[in-house]
Each structure stands twice: as C-alpha cells, then as structure tokens.
Motif scaffolding. Structure first.
Motif, mmCIF file in Angstrom:
data_model
loop_
_atom_site.group_PDB
_atom_site.id
_atom_site.type_symbol
_atom_site.label_atom_id
_atom_site.label_comp_id
_atom_site.label_asym_id
_atom_site.label_seq_id
_atom_site.Cartn_x
_atom_site.Cartn_y
_atom_site.Cartn_z
ATOM 1 N N LEU A 10 0.847 -1.188 0.000
ATOM 2 C CA LEU A 10 0.000 0.000 0.000
ATOM 3 C C LEU A 10 0.884 1.241 0.000
ATOM 4 N N VAL A 11 0.577 2.175 -0.886
ATOM 5 C CA VAL A 11 1.379 3.392 -1.032
ATOM 6 C C VAL A 11 0.428 4.579 -1.059
ATOM 7 N N VAL A 12 0.785 5.641 -0.356
ATOM 8 C CA VAL A 12 0.002 6.879 -0.377
ATOM 9 C C VAL A 12 0.837 7.950 -1.068
ATOM 10 N N ASN A 13 0.318 8.453 -2.177
ATOM 11 C CA ASN A 13 1.033 9.448 -2.970
ATOM 12 C C ASN A 13 0.545 10.851 -2.650
ATOM 13 N N TYR A 14 1.517 11.777 -2.547
ATOM 14 C CA TYR A 14 1.179 13.193 -2.442
ATOM 15 C C TYR A 14 2.205 13.972 -3.262
ATOM 16 N N HIS A 15 1.880 14.228 -4.520
ATOM 17 C CA HIS A 15 2.759 14.954 -5.433
ATOM 18 C C HIS A 15 4.151 14.324 -5.493
ATOM 19 N N SER A 16 4.214 13.007 -5.603
ATOM 20 C CA SER A 16 5.514 12.326 -5.568
ATOM 21 C C SER A 16 5.576 11.186 -6.579
ATOM 22 N N HIS A 17 4.978 11.370 -7.772
ATOM 23 C CA HIS A 17 4.915 10.270 -8.743
ATOM 24 C C HIS A 17 6.308 9.808 -9.180
ATOM 25 N N GLY A 18 7.291 10.733 -9.212
ATOM 26 C CA GLY A 18 8.642 10.327 -9.580
ATOM 27 C C GLY A 18 9.236 9.348 -8.584
ATOM 28 N N LEU A 19 9.008 9.600 -7.310
ATOM 29 C CA LEU A 19 9.473 8.675 -6.261
ATOM 30 C C LEU A 19 8.715 7.361 -6.311
ATOM 31 N N VAL A 20 7.410 7.424 -6.578
ATOM 32 C CA VAL A 20 6.612 6.202 -6.699
ATOM 33 C C VAL A 20 7.170 5.313 -7.804
ATOM 34 N N SER A 21 7.587 5.923 -8.911
ATOM 35 C CA SER A 21 8.167 5.158 -10.018
ATOM 36 C C SER A 21 9.402 4.390 -9.568
ATOM 37 N N GLN A 22 10.268 5.046 -8.802
ATOM 38 C CA GLN A 22 11.472 4.373 -8.304
ATOM 39 C C GLN A 22 11.117 3.244 -7.343
ATOM 40 N N LEU A 23 10.123 3.483 -6.476
ATOM 41 C CA LEU A 23 9.688 2.441 -5.551
ATOM 42 C C LEU A 23 9.161 1.234 -6.312
ATOM 43 N N LEU A 24 8.314 1.474 -7.311
ATOM 44 C CA LEU A 24 7.744 0.361 -8.084
ATOM 45 C C LEU A 24 8.837 -0.424 -8.799
ATOM 46 N N ASP A 25 9.812 0.277 -9.368
ATOM 47 C CA ASP A 25 10.915 -0.417 -10.044
ATOM 48 C C ASP A 25 11.674 -1.306 -9.063
ATOM 49 N N SER A 26 11.866 -0.812 -7.838
ATOM 50 C CA SER A 26 12.599 -1.613 -6.849
ATOM 51 C C SER A 26 11.772 -2.826 -6.402
ATOM 52 N N ILE A 27 10.473 -2.642 -6.266
ATOM 53 C CA ILE A 27 9.609 -3.785 -5.930
ATOM 54 C C ILE A 27 9.705 -4.839 -7.019
ATOM 55 N N ASP A 28 9.669 -4.396 -8.277
ATOM 56 C CA ASP A 28 9.728 -5.298 -9.427
ATOM 57 C C ASP A 28 11.003 -6.133 -9.412
#
Length: 306
Positions: A10-28
C-alpha cells in the motif's frame, strides 16, 4: 474471483509520482517470485499529478501482478490513504500487507522470503533495516513516554516503563490477519504515530505483552530518502510540525498506558515552544502550540482507517 496474492503493498502518494516510479521499479526487482499487488492512493487532488501517477503505474513491469491507482477525496492523510489503498486490493486476499512510503526503495532482499516469515508469525509488526543519510539503522525506534521523543535503536527489545519499541512506518509489514483484525491504521492520525497507535491497540487486546512482537524483516533492506513525501517548503514543514505534535497528544489521550504521561508530554512540548520563540523561530513555536491545542480538542472516536 481474483487470484490470491502473496504480498499487498500500500502506497500513499502526495505529489511524488517520480518517487513512486522508483519504488515500483525496486519492488519489481525484488519480488523473488512472489505474487505482488500494489495499490496507490493518490492524495494529491491534482489532475496533472494523477495523470503522471497513472502513467507511472501502467509502465510494464515484468514481476508485478497488478498496480492500481485510485484518487482519494482530497488529502485524507496517511492513515486513511492506506485504508483507501487496502480496499483496492482486499479482493486479492494477500497473505501479508506492507505499507511503504513513496520515498522508499528496496535495496536488497526477497518479498517472497519475507512473506513466508511474516505469514508464519503470530501477532507481530515487522520493520526493515534502513539506509538513510549515509547510515544503516535497524528501522526500529523507541518512544520515551515521559517526553514523547523517539530515537532509533539497534534491534527490537521488550517494552518497559521507560520505552515502547515500534517499527518505522516508512516500510512496515504485517500479516493480513493483523491488518484486518485491527482495521489498519487509525484515521485519528493524519500524519505520524499511526504505527505506534496500531501496536498499542494490539497490546490492549492480548493477555501479555509477549504476545505482540516487533521483528526485523530477515535479510531485507530499504533506503529511505526522508521527508520527501511531504514536499519541501516552509508551508509543508509547518504543517508537518503541527501534525507531529497533534498526533503525539492524540496518541497519549487514546491509550491508557500513556495517558498518565500526558502532563509530562505537554510540559516538554510547551518548553520547546518557548525555546523556539526565544530563538526567534516564531513560526515553529506557533506550529507546536497549534498542534498541541488540536490534539487536546480532537475527537477520539476515529478508530479505523475508513
């Protein structure tokens, strides 16, 4: 009916889509063969940010079973945002639940392996070894009840009158049965103290403290950028200070084990506000006092993330 997942993140985004992208890549990169579903609650209340987040989420990632995004009704805070994300993946019946800040990435370890460990344990909250500001720490902290101050510790330890041990909320894992039994994080906390509140609610429901454990995820490490998810700037910094103080007071009012320390907490925080004002930091002093006042007048009936 959706296939069962091993891990829901579970992830809560607040104007941080660039960071979310890095997190998703690391999860992958670190699924280890686990079936992983990710749900991102978007607190940004901004069309362009949500479009960018959706683009990030739909990027092809080989190892992730599903990545979903959903808009909340404005900025509902961290706790309610996580509950919103949970409702998007609940139908996958995950074995474990992880709440991860957008400004966190996985450095090493296998989500498959930690799913095995977490699912096999009883009531427990799990933290992750964390690389931050050039140093490795355990991802576990200890609250000093008399002052309300928290500090990192080297490893989990038993709770005493001088301290309560808890895992950092930037990357926190638990079995789905724990998440569902205690209804996740409480919406009484907009920012801060959600993980402490969850642990204290768990402790209040068992016969002995030994029945609730704080553990370290085995052979697992994350990197935490720090306050990036609240954005840089004076306004956000001030808002964070307000909620840091508000949440501490709400926490102490909500739990019998801490309630007797509330006068001590207020004395320490009022002393801090006076010291800040004396040093010319009137904005910080005002934020501290605003948070304390808000915590003292807050209603305490919001026990779920819903």
């Amino acid at each position: 009916m959706s296939a069962t997942a091993d891990v829901a993140i579970l992830v809560v985004n607040y104007h941080s889509h660039g960071l979310v992208s890095q997190l998703l890549d690391s999860i992958d990169r670190h699924t280890g063969g686990a079936r992983v579903v990710v749900a991102i609650a978007d607190n940004s209340n901004h069309d362009a940010e949500h479009a960018a987040l959706t683009s990030v989420a739909t990027k092809q990632r080989r190892s992730l079973a599903s990545v979903m995004t959903s808009r909340t009704e404005g900025n509902v805070g961290f706790a309610a945002g996580n509950w919103h994300a949970w409702k998007c993946v609940e139908h996958h019946s995950p074995r474990i639940v992880i709440t991860a800040n957008p400004d966190t990435v996985i450095r090493k370890g296998s989500l498959h392996d930690i799913a095995q460990a977490v699912a096999a344990e009883g009531p427990a909250l799990w933290g992750a070894r964390t690389f931050q500001a050039g140093h490795i720490h355990s991802g576990i902290s200890r609250l000093a009840p008399h002052t309300g101050a928290s500090h990192p510790v080297d490893a989990p330890s038993s709770d005493t009158q001088s301290g309560l041990t808890y895992p950092g909320g930037h990357f926190l894992a638990m079995s789905s049965s724990v998440w569902k039994k205690y209804s996740g994080y409480s919406a009484a906390y907009f920012l801060y103290c959600e993980e402490l509140d969850l642990k204290l609610r768990m402790l209040a429901s068992v016969t002995t403290q030994a029945n609730v454990k704080v553990n370290l995820l085995p052979s697992f490490e994350v990197e935490h950028v720090g306050a990036a998810t609240t954005q840089a700037g004076v306004v956000i910094s001030t808002l964070s200070q307000v909620h840091a103080n508000r949440s501490r007071v709400v926490l102490y009012r909500s739990h019998r084990v801490l309630r007797r320390y509330l006068p001590s907490l207020l004395f320490c925080r009022l002393t801090l506000a006076l010291a800040l004002a004396f040093r010319g930091r009137t904005g910080d002093a005002r934020a501290t006092l605003t948070g304390l006042a808000s915590g003292l007048t807050a209603r305490l009936d919001q026990t779920r993330g819903r």
